[in-house]
Design a protein around this motif. Structure first.
Motif, PDB file in Angstrom:
ATOM      1  N   ARG A 197       0.833  -1.211   0.000  1.00 28.79           N
ATOM      2  CA  ARG A 197       0.000   0.000   0.000  1.00 28.79           C
ATOM      3  C   ARG A 197       0.862   1.254   0.000  1.00 28.79           C
ATOM      4  O   ARG A 197       1.912   1.290   0.638  1.00 28.79           O
ATOM      5  CB  ARG A 197      -0.914   0.018   1.228  1.00 28.79           C
ATOM      6  N   GLN A 198       0.391   2.254  -0.711  1.00 32.65           N
ATOM      7  CA  GLN A 198       1.044   3.554  -0.715  1.00 32.65           C
ATOM      8  C   GLN A 198       0.073   4.573  -0.126  1.00 32.65           C
ATOM      9  O   GLN A 198      -0.775   5.122  -0.823  1.00 32.65           O
ATOM     10  CB  GLN A 198       1.464   3.947  -2.137  1.00 32.65           C
ATOM     11  N   LEU A 199       0.192   4.781   1.166  1.00 31.94           N
ATOM     12  CA  LEU A 199      -0.691   5.696   1.876  1.00 31.94           C
ATOM     13  C   LEU A 199       0.140   6.770   2.566  1.00 31.94           C
ATOM     14  O   LEU A 199       1.220   6.486   3.091  1.00 31.94           O
ATOM     15  CB  LEU A 199      -1.512   4.943   2.933  1.00 31.94           C
ATOM     16  N   PRO A 200      -0.352   8.005   2.587  1.00 33.42           N
ATOM     17  CA  PRO A 200       0.353   9.042   3.348  1.00 33.42           C
ATOM     18  C   PRO A 200       0.320   8.713   4.833  1.00 33.42           C
ATOM     19  O   PRO A 200      -0.648   8.119   5.330  1.00 33.42           O
ATOM     20  CB  PRO A 200      -0.427  10.312   3.030  1.00 33.42           C
ATOM     21  N   ILE A 201       1.369   9.107   5.533  1.00 29.15           N
ATOM     22  CA  ILE A 201       1.471   8.856   6.969  1.00 29.15           C
ATOM     23  C   ILE A 201       1.485  10.190   7.698  1.00 29.15           C
ATOM     24  O   ILE A 201       2.265  11.091   7.370  1.00 29.15           O
ATOM     25  CB  ILE A 201       2.754   8.079   7.313  1.00 29.15           C
ATOM     26  N   VAL A 202       0.619  10.294   8.692  1.00 27.45           N
ATOM     27  CA  VAL A 202       0.578  11.460   9.575  1.00 27.45           C
ATOM     28  C   VAL A 202       0.854  10.956  10.986  1.00 27.45           C
ATOM     29  O   VAL A 202       0.271   9.961  11.420  1.00 27.45           O
ATOM     30  CB  VAL A 202      -0.793  12.162   9.525  1.00 27.45           C
ATOM     31  N   ILE A 203       1.735  11.630  11.702  1.00 26.71           N
ATOM     32  CA  ILE A 203       2.076  11.229  13.073  1.00 26.71           C
ATOM     33  C   ILE A 203       1.763  12.372  14.023  1.00 26.71           C
ATOM     34  O   ILE A 203       2.117  13.512  13.770  1.00 26.71           O
ATOM     35  CB  ILE A 203       3.559  10.810  13.186  1.00 26.71           C
ATOM     36  N   GLU A 204       1.058  12.044  15.108  1.00 31.02           N
ATOM     37  CA  GLU A 204       0.696  13.055  16.100  1.00 31.02           C
ATOM     38  C   GLU A 204       1.776  13.145  17.175  1.00 31.02           C
ATOM     39  O   GLU A 204       2.283  12.123  17.651  1.00 31.02           O
ATOM     40  CB  GLU A 204      -0.644  12.683  16.738  1.00 31.02           C
ATOM     41  N   THR A 205       2.112  14.370  17.564  1.00 30.17           N
ATOM     42  CA  THR A 205       3.075  14.605  18.643  1.00 30.17           C
ATOM     43  C   THR A 205       2.465  15.537  19.668  1.00 30.17           C
ATOM     44  O   THR A 205       1.629  16.380  19.342  1.00 30.17           O
ATOM     45  CB  THR A 205       4.380  15.215  18.098  1.00 30.17           C
ATOM     46  N   ARG A 206       2.920  15.367  20.935  1.00 32.61           N
ATOM     47  CA  ARG A 206       2.317  16.131  22.025  1.00 32.61           C
ATOM     48  C   ARG A 206       3.289  17.095  22.696  1.00 32.61           C
ATOM     49  O   ARG A 206       2.874  17.919  23.516  1.00 32.61           O
ATOM     50  CB  ARG A 206       1.771  15.148  23.065  1.00 32.61           C
ATOM     51  N   ASN A 207       4.558  16.993  22.365  1.00 31.26           N
ATOM     52  CA  ASN A 207       5.568  17.836  22.996  1.00 31.26           C
ATOM     53  C   ASN A 207       6.783  17.896  22.085  1.00 31.26           C
ATOM     54  O   ASN A 207       6.870  17.180  21.075  1.00 31.26           O
ATOM     55  CB  ASN A 207       5.930  17.298  24.386  1.00 31.26           C
ATOM     56  N   LEU A 208       7.740  18.742  22.449  1.00 36.93           N
ATOM     57  CA  LEU A 208       8.920  18.921  21.595  1.00 36.93           C
ATOM     58  C   LEU A 208       9.778  17.671  21.524  1.00 36.93           C
ATOM     59  O   LEU A 208      10.435  17.406  20.504  1.00 36.93           O
ATOM     60  CB  LEU A 208       9.745  20.106  22.086  1.00 36.93           C
ATOM     61  N   ALA A 209       9.797  16.881  22.592  1.00 39.02           N
ATOM     62  CA  ALA A 209      10.576  15.644  22.574  1.00 39.02           C
ATOM     63  C   ALA A 209      10.037  14.690  21.501  1.00 39.02           C
ATOM     64  O   ALA A 209      10.815  14.075  20.747  1.00 39.02           O
ATOM     65  CB  ALA A 209      10.543  14.975  23.947  1.00 39.02           C
ATOM     66  N   GLU A 210       8.711  14.578  21.417  1.00 37.12           N
ATOM     67  CA  GLU A 210       8.127  13.710  20.396  1.00 37.12           C
ATOM     68  C   GLU A 210       8.326  14.290  19.000  1.00 37.12           C
ATOM     69  O   GLU A 210       8.517  13.534  18.040  1.00 37.12           O
ATOM     70  CB  GLU A 210       6.644  13.490  20.680  1.00 37.12           C
ATOM     71  N   VAL A 211       8.278  15.611  18.876  1.00 33.70           N
ATOM     72  CA  VAL A 211       8.558  16.240  17.587  1.00 33.70           C
ATOM     73  C   VAL A 211       9.967  15.872  17.126  1.00 33.70           C
ATOM     74  O   VAL A 211      10.186  15.481  15.970  1.00 33.70           O
ATOM     75  CB  VAL A 211       8.401  17.772  17.670  1.00 33.70           C
ATOM     76  N   GLN A 212      10.943  15.971  18.034  1.00 29.04           N
ATOM     77  CA  GLN A 212      12.330  15.648  17.708  1.00 29.04           C
ATOM     78  C   GLN A 212      12.466  14.183  17.314  1.00 29.04           C
ATOM     79  O   GLN A 212      13.166  13.849  16.343  1.00 29.04           O
ATOM     80  CB  GLN A 212      13.227  15.964  18.902  1.00 29.04           C
ATOM     81  N   GLN A 213      11.797  13.307  18.039  1.00 23.09           N
ATOM     82  CA  GLN A 213      11.861  11.883  17.721  1.00 23.09           C
ATOM     83  C   GLN A 213      11.302  11.611  16.317  1.00 23.09           C
ATOM     84  O   GLN A 213      11.877  10.825  15.551  1.00 23.09           O
ATOM     85  CB  GLN A 213      11.073  11.077  18.757  1.00 23.09           C
ATOM     86  N   ALA A 214      10.187  12.268  15.987  1.00 24.91           N
ATOM     87  CA  ALA A 214       9.577  12.066  14.675  1.00 24.91           C
ATOM     88  C   ALA A 214      10.480  12.576  13.561  1.00 24.91           C
ATOM     89  O   ALA A 214      10.681  11.903  12.537  1.00 24.91           O
ATOM     90  CB  ALA A 214       8.216  12.761  14.625  1.00 24.91           C
ATOM     91  N   VAL A 215      11.026  13.764  13.753  1.00 18.36           N
ATOM     92  CA  VAL A 215      11.907  14.348  12.740  1.00 18.36           C
ATOM     93  C   VAL A 215      13.128  13.458  12.509  1.00 18.36           C
ATOM     94  O   VAL A 215      13.563  13.247  11.367  1.00 18.36           O
ATOM     95  CB  VAL A 215      12.323  15.776  13.154  1.00 18.36           C
ATOM     96  N   GLU A 216      13.677  12.932  13.570  1.00 18.76           N
ATOM     97  CA  GLU A 216      14.852  12.053  13.441  1.00 18.76           C
ATOM     98  C   GLU A 216      14.504  10.742  12.749  1.00 18.76           C
ATOM     99  O   GLU A 216      15.304  10.213  11.961  1.00 18.76           O
ATOM    100  CB  GLU A 216      15.446  11.781  14.824  1.00 18.76           C
ATOM    101  N   ALA A 217      13.309  10.212  13.023  1.00 12.94           N
ATOM    102  CA  ALA A 217      12.903   8.939  12.415  1.00 12.94           C
ATOM    103  C   ALA A 217      12.551   9.114  10.943  1.00 12.94           C
ATOM    104  O   ALA A 217      12.907   8.293  10.097  1.00 12.94           O
ATOM    105  CB  ALA A 217      11.725   8.346  13.187  1.00 12.94           C
ATOM    106  N   GLY A 218      11.798  10.181  10.618  1.00 16.27           N
ATOM    107  CA  GLY A 218      11.397  10.458   9.241  1.00 16.27           C
ATOM    108  C   GLY A 218      10.425   9.424   8.700  1.00 16.27           C
ATOM    109  O   GLY A 218       9.847   8.620   9.439  1.00 16.27           O
ATOM    110  N   GLY A 219      10.230   9.442   7.386  1.00 18.29           N
ATOM    111  CA  GLY A 219       9.372   8.447   6.752  1.00 18.29           C
ATOM    112  C   GLY A 219       7.891   8.731   6.861  1.00 18.29           C
ATOM    113  O   GLY A 219       7.069   7.808   6.829  1.00 18.29           O
ATOM    114  N   PHE A 220       7.506   9.981   6.972  1.00 15.24           N
ATOM    115  CA  PHE A 220       6.092  10.349   7.034  1.00 15.24           C
ATOM    116  C   PHE A 220       5.905  11.644   6.246  1.00 15.24           C
ATOM    117  O   PHE A 220       6.873  12.283   5.840  1.00 15.24           O
ATOM    118  CB  PHE A 220       5.630  10.519   8.490  1.00 15.24           C
ATOM    119  N   GLN A 221       4.639  12.039   6.052  1.00 13.90           N
ATOM    120  CA  GLN A 221       4.342  13.229   5.260  1.00 13.90           C
ATOM    121  C   GLN A 221       3.986  14.452   6.106  1.00 13.90           C
ATOM    122  O   GLN A 221       4.309  15.580   5.740  1.00 13.90           O
ATOM    123  CB  GLN A 221       3.171  12.950   4.291  1.00 13.90           C
ATOM    124  N   ARG A 222       3.301  14.211   7.217  1.00 13.78           N
ATOM    125  CA  ARG A 222       2.808  15.361   7.991  1.00 13.78           C
ATOM    126  C   ARG A 222       2.940  15.101   9.478  1.00 13.78           C
ATOM    127  O   ARG A 222       2.673  13.991   9.956  1.00 13.78           O
ATOM    128  CB  ARG A 222       1.350  15.665   7.637  1.00 13.78           C
TER     129      ARG A 222
END
Length: 287
Positions: A197-222
């Motif tokens: 499947r080719q689906l866009p991925i959106v990840i929810e974050t609740r604080n700056l620590a989770e934002v940093q973790q998401a940015v470092e992991a990558g592989g999502f659209q929003r």
């Protein structure tokens, strides 16, 4: 004219109209059958009784035609028209019984859709001068999502995912059950690869620590910034630095919308567009 989104197919509209008519008409409109001569042909006009943005004008002829192919709509104002009390949205002509049978479904759809379009246009206006676009959500009326999301588009908003099937959205509970932001993203990427499947991925974050973790992991659209104060949201947008789309969500009101938009986010999702909008007062009157 804006192209229709993929969910507005002829089949989907026909299925919706059939189900709605079955709910309302049942084994017959006995009021019209009892009181109105079978051979009566008449006309009625849709009167606007409050100011707003008209929506559902393109749906109304489909409803009338589903009730009776002999019903014809003319002089229709297009969807998205800003209307005022006294305006005539359209005129319908044909068998009188059929006009009466179709009346309530047409009004129910157009009043609700016009209310959503009007509120969407109002909130979109509050974001003037920012880059943010207004998104709807899945907080819709069961079996009426098609019309409600259509109305958001007519009002100048943007549709989010239509359902659970056309986007992967990893919200707080998904992240917690998966063991964190990075494991949730890794598992999602593996799932999409294994299923083809080719689906866009959106990840929810609740604080700056989770934002940093998401940015470092990558592989999502929003990246969703959930229930963050505007100051914190501004920091998060700076941390993302344009590498991913950003979306503000959670408890955003008419009063806070402009401030959130000024943080630099790309999108703002507002459930109230569909779950709390009122109606536009319309009336179908014989003349």
């Amino acid at each position: 004219m804006q192209p229709l989104p993929p969910y507005l197919t002829d089949e989907a509209l026909a299925v919706f109209i059939r189900a709605a008519l079955a709910e309302d008409v049942g084994d017959g409109d006995h009021s019209a059958l009892a009181a109105v001569p079978a051979d009566a042909h008449n006309r009625a006009r849709l009167l606007v009784k409050s100011p707003g943005v008209l929506a559902g004008a393109a749906l109304a002829p489909r409803i009338f035609a589903a009730v009776d192919a002999g019903l014809h709509v003319r002089d229709a104002l297009p969807d998205g028209t800003r209307v005022r009390p006294g305006d005539v949205a359209f005129v319908v002509e044909g068998p009188a019984r059929s006009i009466l049978t179709a009346e309530r479904l047409v009004l129910n759809c157009m009043q609700r859709m016009s209310g959503i379009a009007t509120y969407t246009a109002h909130l979109t206006g509050l974001l003037a001068g920012t880059r943010a676009r207004l998104l709807d959500t899945r907080k819709t009326t069961p079996n009426f999502r098609l019309c409600e999301k259509w109305a958001v588009l007519i009002g100048g908003g943007v549709n989010h995912r239509f359902g659970l099937f056309d986007m992967v959205m990893l919200k707080d509970n998904h992240v917690d059950y998966a063991g964190g932001v990075a494991p949730a993203l890794a598992a999602t990427q593996a799932y999409l690869a294994s299923t083809g499947r080719q689906l866009p991925i959106v990840i929810e974050t609740r604080n700056l620590a989770e934002v940093q973790q998401a940015v470092e992991a990558g592989g999502f659209q929003r990246l969703m910034l959930d229930n963050m104060a505007p100051a914190l949201m501004r920091e998060a947008v700076a941390l993302v630095a344009g590498r991913f789309e950003t979306e503000a969500s959670g408890s955003i009101t008419e009063q806070t919308l402009a401030e959130v938009g000024a943080t630099g986010v790309d999108y703002i999702s507002v459930g109230a567009l569909t779950h709390s909008a009122g109606i536009l007062d319309l009336s179908l009157k014989a003349f």
